[in-house]
Each structure stands twice: as C-alpha cells, then as structure tokens.
Design a protein around this motif. Structure first.
Motif, PDB file in Angstrom:
ATOM      1  N   ALA A   1      -5.702   2.259   7.518  1.00  0.00           N
ATOM      2  CA  ALA A   1      -6.469   2.322   8.766  1.00  0.00           C
ATOM      3  C   ALA A   1      -6.427   3.700   9.413  1.00  0.00           C
ATOM      4  O   ALA A   1      -6.837   3.864  10.568  1.00  0.00           O
ATOM      5  CB  ALA A   1      -5.933   1.278   9.747  1.00  0.00           C
ATOM      6  N   MET A   2      -5.964   4.711   8.707  1.00  0.00           N
ATOM      7  CA  MET A   2      -5.804   6.033   9.310  1.00  0.00           C
ATOM      8  C   MET A   2      -7.105   6.570   9.896  1.00  0.00           C
ATOM      9  O   MET A   2      -7.125   7.138  10.998  1.00  0.00           O
ATOM     10  CB  MET A   2      -5.247   7.026   8.282  1.00  0.00           C
ATOM     11  N   GLY A   3      -8.200   6.415   9.151  1.00  0.00           N
ATOM     12  CA  GLY A   3      -9.476   6.915   9.648  1.00  0.00           C
ATOM     13  C   GLY A   3      -9.900   6.228  10.933  1.00  0.00           C
ATOM     14  O   GLY A   3     -10.319   6.887  11.894  1.00  0.00           O
ATOM     15  N   ASP A   4      -9.777   4.912  10.993  1.00  0.00           N
ATOM     16  CA  ASP A   4     -10.143   4.160  12.196  1.00  0.00           C
ATOM     17  C   ASP A   4      -9.215   4.486  13.359  1.00  0.00           C
ATOM     18  O   ASP A   4      -9.654   4.582  14.511  1.00  0.00           O
ATOM     19  CB  ASP A   4     -10.106   2.656  11.913  1.00  0.00           C
ATOM     20  N   MET A   5      -7.942   4.668  13.089  1.00  0.00           N
ATOM     21  CA  MET A   5      -6.992   5.021  14.145  1.00  0.00           C
ATOM     22  C   MET A   5      -7.310   6.382  14.734  1.00  0.00           C
ATOM     23  O   MET A   5      -7.260   6.580  15.950  1.00  0.00           O
ATOM     24  CB  MET A   5      -5.566   5.006  13.597  1.00  0.00           C
ATOM     25  N   ALA A   6      -7.643   7.331  13.858  1.00  0.00           N
ATOM     26  CA  ALA A   6      -7.973   8.675  14.335  1.00  0.00           C
ATOM     27  C   ALA A   6      -9.181   8.628  15.263  1.00  0.00           C
ATOM     28  O   ALA A   6      -9.196   9.277  16.326  1.00  0.00           O
ATOM     29  CB  ALA A   6      -8.230   9.606  13.156  1.00  0.00           C
TER      30      ALA A   6
ATOM     31  N   LEU B   1       2.948  -5.531   0.529  1.00  0.00           N
ATOM     32  CA  LEU B   1       2.177  -6.388   1.431  1.00  0.00           C
ATOM     33  C   LEU B   1       1.647  -5.632   2.642  1.00  0.00           C
ATOM     34  O   LEU B   1       0.586  -5.983   3.176  1.00  0.00           O
ATOM     35  CB  LEU B   1       3.051  -7.559   1.907  1.00  0.00           C
ATOM     36  N   ALA B   2       2.361  -4.608   3.076  1.00  0.00           N
ATOM     37  CA  ALA B   2       2.025  -3.934   4.334  1.00  0.00           C
ATOM     38  C   ALA B   2       0.595  -3.401   4.388  1.00  0.00           C
ATOM     39  O   ALA B   2      -0.113  -3.644   5.371  1.00  0.00           O
ATOM     40  CB  ALA B   2       3.026  -2.815   4.614  1.00  0.00           C
ATOM     41  N   PRO B   3       0.113  -2.667   3.372  1.00  0.00           N
ATOM     42  CA  PRO B   3      -1.261  -2.155   3.473  1.00  0.00           C
ATOM     43  C   PRO B   3      -2.306  -3.257   3.537  1.00  0.00           C
ATOM     44  O   PRO B   3      -3.328  -3.127   4.222  1.00  0.00           O
ATOM     45  CB  PRO B   3      -1.417  -1.308   2.199  1.00  0.00           C
ATOM     46  N   LEU B   4      -2.063  -4.352   2.804  1.00  0.00           N
ATOM     47  CA  LEU B   4      -3.008  -5.468   2.855  1.00  0.00           C
ATOM     48  C   LEU B   4      -3.023  -6.100   4.243  1.00  0.00           C
ATOM     49  O   LEU B   4      -4.088  -6.380   4.814  1.00  0.00           O
ATOM     50  CB  LEU B   4      -2.639  -6.523   1.809  1.00  0.00           C
ATOM     51  N   ILE B   5      -1.837  -6.309   4.798  1.00  0.00           N
ATOM     52  CA  ILE B   5      -1.748  -6.877   6.148  1.00  0.00           C
ATOM     53  C   ILE B   5      -2.345  -5.918   7.170  1.00  0.00           C
ATOM     54  O   ILE B   5      -3.115  -6.323   8.051  1.00  0.00           O
ATOM     55  CB  ILE B   5      -0.286  -7.195   6.492  1.00  0.00           C
ATOM     56  N   GLY B   6      -1.987  -4.634   7.040  1.00  0.00           N
ATOM     57  CA  GLY B   6      -2.501  -3.639   7.991  1.00  0.00           C
ATOM     58  C   GLY B   6      -4.006  -3.499   7.934  1.00  0.00           C
ATOM     59  O   GLY B   6      -4.673  -3.430   8.979  1.00  0.00           O
ATOM     60  N   GLY B   7      -4.570  -3.462   6.715  1.00  0.00           N
ATOM     61  CA  GLY B   7      -6.022  -3.351   6.590  1.00  0.00           C
ATOM     62  C   GLY B   7      -6.735  -4.544   7.195  1.00  0.00           C
ATOM     63  O   GLY B   7      -7.766  -4.403   7.880  1.00  0.00           O
TER      64      GLY B   7
ATOM     65  N   ASN C   1      -6.349  -4.517  11.100  1.00  0.00           N
ATOM     66  CA  ASN C   1      -7.181  -3.469  11.695  1.00  0.00           C
ATOM     67  C   ASN C   1      -8.650  -3.893  11.753  1.00  0.00           C
ATOM     68  O   ASN C   1      -9.330  -3.683  12.760  1.00  0.00           O
ATOM     69  CB  ASN C   1      -7.038  -2.174  10.887  1.00  0.00           C
ATOM     70  N   LEU C   2      -9.134  -4.504  10.671  1.00  0.00           N
ATOM     71  CA  LEU C   2     -10.531  -4.929  10.641  1.00  0.00           C
ATOM     72  C   LEU C   2     -10.808  -6.069  11.623  1.00  0.00           C
ATOM     73  O   LEU C   2     -11.864  -6.122  12.255  1.00  0.00           O
ATOM     74  CB  LEU C   2     -10.912  -5.366   9.225  1.00  0.00           C
ATOM     75  N   ARG C   3      -9.864  -6.991  11.771  1.00  0.00           N
ATOM     76  CA  ARG C   3     -10.078  -8.164  12.613  1.00  0.00           C
ATOM     77  C   ARG C   3      -9.767  -7.914  14.091  1.00  0.00           C
ATOM     78  O   ARG C   3     -10.485  -8.402  14.972  1.00  0.00           O
ATOM     79  CB  ARG C   3      -9.209  -9.321  12.106  1.00  0.00           C
ATOM     80  N   PHE C   4      -8.686  -7.172  14.358  1.00  0.00           N
ATOM     81  CA  PHE C   4      -8.207  -7.093  15.741  1.00  0.00           C
ATOM     82  C   PHE C   4      -7.989  -5.668  16.262  1.00  0.00           C
ATOM     83  O   PHE C   4      -7.600  -5.498  17.416  1.00  0.00           O
ATOM     84  CB  PHE C   4      -6.879  -7.857  15.870  1.00  0.00           C
ATOM     85  N   GLY C   5      -8.202  -4.651  15.442  1.00  0.00           N
ATOM     86  CA  GLY C   5      -7.979  -3.281  15.893  1.00  0.00           C
ATOM     87  C   GLY C   5      -6.580  -2.787  15.560  1.00  0.00           C
ATOM     88  O   GLY C   5      -5.682  -3.559  15.215  1.00  0.00           O
ATOM     89  N   TRP C   6      -6.384  -1.476  15.676  1.00  0.00           N
ATOM     90  CA  TRP C   6      -5.150  -0.864  15.190  1.00  0.00           C
ATOM     91  C   TRP C   6      -3.910  -1.294  15.975  1.00  0.00           C
ATOM     92  O   TRP C   6      -2.806  -1.354  15.432  1.00  0.00           O
ATOM     93  CB  TRP C   6      -5.270   0.652  15.205  1.00  0.00           C
TER      94      TRP C   6
ATOM     95  N   SER D   1     -14.762   8.559  -1.930  1.00  0.00           N
ATOM     96  CA  SER D   1     -15.409   7.321  -2.341  1.00  0.00           C
ATOM     97  C   SER D   1     -16.162   6.603  -1.228  1.00  0.00           C
ATOM     98  O   SER D   1     -17.052   5.808  -1.505  1.00  0.00           O
ATOM     99  CB  SER D   1     -14.361   6.357  -2.907  1.00  0.00           C
ATOM    100  N   GLY D   2     -15.809   6.811   0.028  1.00  0.00           N
ATOM    101  CA  GLY D   2     -16.442   6.107   1.133  1.00  0.00           C
ATOM    102  C   GLY D   2     -16.077   4.639   1.215  1.00  0.00           C
ATOM    103  O   GLY D   2     -16.818   3.840   1.806  1.00  0.00           O
ATOM    104  N   LEU D   3     -14.941   4.232   0.654  1.00  0.00           N
ATOM    105  CA  LEU D   3     -14.521   2.840   0.686  1.00  0.00           C
ATOM    106  C   LEU D   3     -14.015   2.463   2.077  1.00  0.00           C
ATOM    107  O   LEU D   3     -13.593   3.314   2.855  1.00  0.00           O
ATOM    108  CB  LEU D   3     -13.416   2.595  -0.343  1.00  0.00           C
ATOM    109  N   SER D   4     -14.028   1.158   2.384  1.00  0.00           N
ATOM    110  CA  SER D   4     -13.507   0.666   3.663  1.00  0.00           C
ATOM    111  C   SER D   4     -11.983   0.652   3.626  1.00  0.00           C
ATOM    112  O   SER D   4     -11.355   0.791   2.572  1.00  0.00           O
ATOM    113  CB  SER D   4     -14.023  -0.748   3.929  1.00  0.00           C
ATOM    114  N   SER D   5     -11.374   0.445   4.812  1.00  0.00           N
ATOM    115  CA  SER D   5      -9.909   0.417   4.886  1.00  0.00           C
ATOM    116  C   SER D   5      -9.330  -0.727   4.062  1.00  0.00           C
ATOM    117  O   SER D   5      -8.269  -0.594   3.445  1.00  0.00           O
ATOM    118  CB  SER D   5      -9.453   0.300   6.341  1.00  0.00           C
ATOM    119  N   ALA D   6     -10.017  -1.870   4.026  1.00  0.00           N
ATOM    120  CA  ALA D   6      -9.533  -3.009   3.235  1.00  0.00           C
ATOM    121  C   ALA D   6      -9.576  -2.685   1.743  1.00  0.00           C
ATOM    122  O   ALA D   6      -8.651  -3.020   0.993  1.00  0.00           O
ATOM    123  CB  ALA D   6     -10.365  -4.243   3.537  1.00  0.00           C
ATOM    124  N   GLU D   7     -10.642  -2.030   1.292  1.00  0.00           N
ATOM    125  CA  GLU D   7     -10.755  -1.670  -0.125  1.00  0.00           C
ATOM    126  C   GLU D   7      -9.721  -0.606  -0.495  1.00  0.00           C
ATOM    127  O   GLU D   7      -9.128  -0.652  -1.586  1.00  0.00           O
ATOM    128  CB  GLU D   7     -12.166  -1.179  -0.417  1.00  0.00           C
ATOM    129  N   ILE D   8      -9.508   0.347   0.407  1.00  0.00           N
ATOM    130  CA  ILE D   8      -8.503   1.387   0.150  1.00  0.00           C
ATOM    131  C   ILE D   8      -7.114   0.766   0.062  1.00  0.00           C
ATOM    132  O   ILE D   8      -6.279   1.184  -0.754  1.00  0.00           O
ATOM    133  CB  ILE D   8      -8.560   2.466   1.241  1.00  0.00           C
TER     134      ILE D   8
END
Length: 392
Positions: free
Chosen positions: A27-32, A144-150, A153-158, A236-243
């Motif tokens: 979620a680094m891009g969205d957080m920034a 598990l952390a990146p999957l949970i974090g992604g 972030n998508l559902r509720f924000g950073w 690649s332009g992938l979303s945070s969940a895909e990354i």
C-alpha cells in the motif's frame, strides 16, 4: 514449558514486529498519496522502525541477562502498543515516522529475546533445529502481512492497517502475560555491566564472522522488501492487492531454507550449510541484476531472484545465529542483542543511505544485493577456524 510451547510463544511474540515491517508494503503508493508525500518517502517509515528496533536490542539483551526474560519482554510489548496507538490517534506522515520509531523501540525486546530463549533451553544440534523451527514460524507473519495489508488498504484505507497492528500487539501482550514462563532461572543470571559483557562476546572471532554474515544478508532482505512494491508498480501498473501476491512469492523459499537447516543440522556441517546459503544469495542477486536490462523480464526476475536470495537467507539465519550464540550460555541475551540489534540497525541505516541515492531501480537493487551476497562469501572464505561438524 515444553520445546514446542516455547517455539510457538517465541513465534507469536515476534509476529507483531514482523507484521509491522511488511504489512504496508503493497500500500506504499496509496499511503504516499493520502499523506501528501512522494513514494520515495515511504521507505523511510521502514528505516524509522528498523533503527530503534536494532538500537534498543542492545539495551534489552543485557537487561534480560540480569533481570530475566519475562519482565523485559512485557515492557517492550507494552511500548509497541503505545506506538501503534499514537499513529491511530494522529494520522500524519511525521507522526507515522514517530510512531514507527516507538513501535521499533518496543518490539526490539521480542527481536532480541527470540534468539536468547532458544539458547536458554537448547544446545548443539537441537539449538540449530529449534532455531530453524522458529525461523519457519516467524515467516508466517510476513507471508500473511502483505495480503492482509493489501486487503485492509483497499477496503478501509491505510489507517485500518495500524488498527490491526494495535489490536494484534495488545492481544499478544495479554497472551504473554498469562502463558509465558521465565526461561532464565535466577541462578543463571549475572549482573555484569553492559560494556564488559559486550566486550566478552565480541572477543570471539567466530561470533564476529557470523555477525558479519547476518548483517550483510539482512541488509539485502530489508532493501528488497522496502523497494519491491515501488519497482513493480513503476514497471507493471499493478494494484496493491496484485503486488501483495507477487511480494509473498519469495517467502515460501525462505521457509524452505529454514526447513533445510532444521532437517540437515544433524548430518551436515555448519560450513556446508553456510556455503549453500551463500550460493543461493549470489544466484538470486545475479538474476535480479541480469533481468534489469530487459523490461519484459524485469518483474519475473525480481520475483525469481528474490526467491533464491530469500532461500539463502532462510538457510543462513538459523545456522549463523545458532553458531554465534552457542559459546555463550551465560551471555545469550547479550549475544542475541548483538546479532539482532546490529542486523536491524545495519538494515535501517542501509535504507537511509539508499534513500540518498539519485535513483533506485532494479539495476541498483541487483548491484546492492550482489554486494551483500559477496560480503557473506567473503566472511566464509577464512578456513583456519575450526567449525564443529556436524551441527554446532
């Protein structure tokens, strides 16, 4: 406590720190964007976490040798919960850095003691085996952390990611209050001042060599984690969940490396295991560097090269840690603090230096990984010191 119970509690107490390190990576891009800073500013969050995580281990380790593991651990976990609450209360970039600093200062207790607890209970081949089990368990959190974090972030924000960390830290603290039992009896504690204790441990040449390998390997791991999502997003332009899915692909290879350390501890020498780890580190770095020249292979090269590098790290960490702390039954807290503190402090400073580079791309990442792997091989080259075979 049984060996299995101790391993489970050790993995649990380190989980909050491991989650904190990688939860927000996808979620680094969205957080920034939400915080009004550039994407290049987000790796500093990891640096502000890792530097105190390393520094405060130098304090917690000797204190635990003097006063026992339990009070030091509970104090550190409480500080971690305070840092998480601060980020939730005042969500801004400056407070995020400050809260990350406090989080690192708190969870440093678990980072230091996870090495000491195994030495309190095990010796020889069993020490390598159980350190391998701990390394395997610890990797579940960053898996598990990146999957949970992604997803959060998508559902509720950073901010929801830090609410998750606060709740988890509080829950782990309560579990330790009720279930963790002291592993260092009063008869085995000592009141040696901090500096003489560190001089005593550092006087051992074998310890210094293992420490150097751990610092170099960890610097490469933490750099890869810090810049992976930024590089993949740019290419690649992938979303945070895909990354987040791509980010976790190398982690099972770390698990496999730690598993090999546990399985082969009784039949392979330390030196053989470490040379195999060094080969994995070098191969991974070369693949990341080589594929940087072809945009079609860049992302695949990042994942494959990272996987081999992580496999080498997973094999090296439990073996080098066990070899380093084995000679110090009365100073295992101090030795563990030196190992964890130096590795994490070095990783944090490495990120700060990387942040000052004119640019960070896959070519630079590959070159830095190759330098880290080369240092590990350099520390392995001296052959005059006798290394027990097999195991420790």
């Amino acid at each position: 406590m049984s060996g299995l119970s101790l391993v489970l509690l050790t993995v649990l107490m380190v989980a909050s720190g491991q989650m904190t390190q990688t939860l927000y990576v996808p979620a680094m891009g969205d957080m920034a964007a939400a915080l009004g800073v550039t994407s290049q500013a987000l790796p500093l969050v990891m640096a502000f976490y890792l530097i105190p995580y390393g520094l405060f281990q130098f304090v917690y380790g000797p204190l635990s040798d003097r006063f026992g593991r339990r009070p030091v651990l509970l104090a550190g976990l409480s500080v971690y919960v305070l840092g998480s609450a601060l980020i939730l209360a005042w969500p801004s970039y400056i407070v995020l850095l400050l809260g990350s600093f406090i989080q690192g200062a708190g969870t440093a207790a678990a980072g230091s003691l996870c090495r000491s607890l195994m030495r309190d209970k095990f010796e020889g081949t069993d020490l390598v085996r159980y350190n391998g089990y701990v390394s395997m368990g610890i990797m579940l959190a960053p898996l598990l952390a990146p999957l949970i974090g992604g997803w959060l972030n998508l559902r509720f924000g950073w901010q929801s990611m830090y609410l998750f960390l606060f709740a988890m830290g509080l829950a782990i603290t309560l579990v330790m209050v009720f279930f963790f039992r002291e592993t260092l009896p009063a008869a085995r504690r000592h009141a040696q001042p901090m500096l003489p204790a560190y001089r005593y441990v550092l006087h051992d040449a074998g310890f210094r060599r293992q420490l150097g390998m751990l610092i170099a390997t960890f610097a490469g791991v933490i750099l890869y984690e810090a810049v992976f999502s930024v590089l993949v997003a740019a290419q690649s332009g992938l979303s945070s969940a895909e990354i987040s899915v791509l980010f976790i692909l190398p982690l099972p290879l770390y698990f496999a490396g730690a598993m090999m350390a546990s399985w082969k501890a009784g039949s392979w020498s330390v030196r053989r295991l470490q040379w195999l780890a060094g080969a994995g580190l070098l191969a991974g770095a070369v693949i990341v560097l080589g594929t940087a020249f072809d945009p079609r292979l860049a992302v695949a090269g990042l994942v494959l090269g990272g996987s081999l590098y992580f496999a080498g790290a997973g094999l090296l960490f439990p073996v080098a840690t066990s070899r380093a702390v084995a000679p110090f039954p009365q100073h295992s807290g101090t030795a563990g603090a030196l190992l964890g503190g130096s590795s994490n402090l070095g990783g944090g400073l490495f990120l700060l230096v990387q942040g000052g580079l004119p640019q960070m791309n896959q070519l630079v990442l590959g070159g830095l990984l190759l330098a880290c792997a080369g240092l590990v091989v350099w520390f392995l080259l001296p052959g005059s010191e006798a290394v027990p075979e097999p195991g420790i």
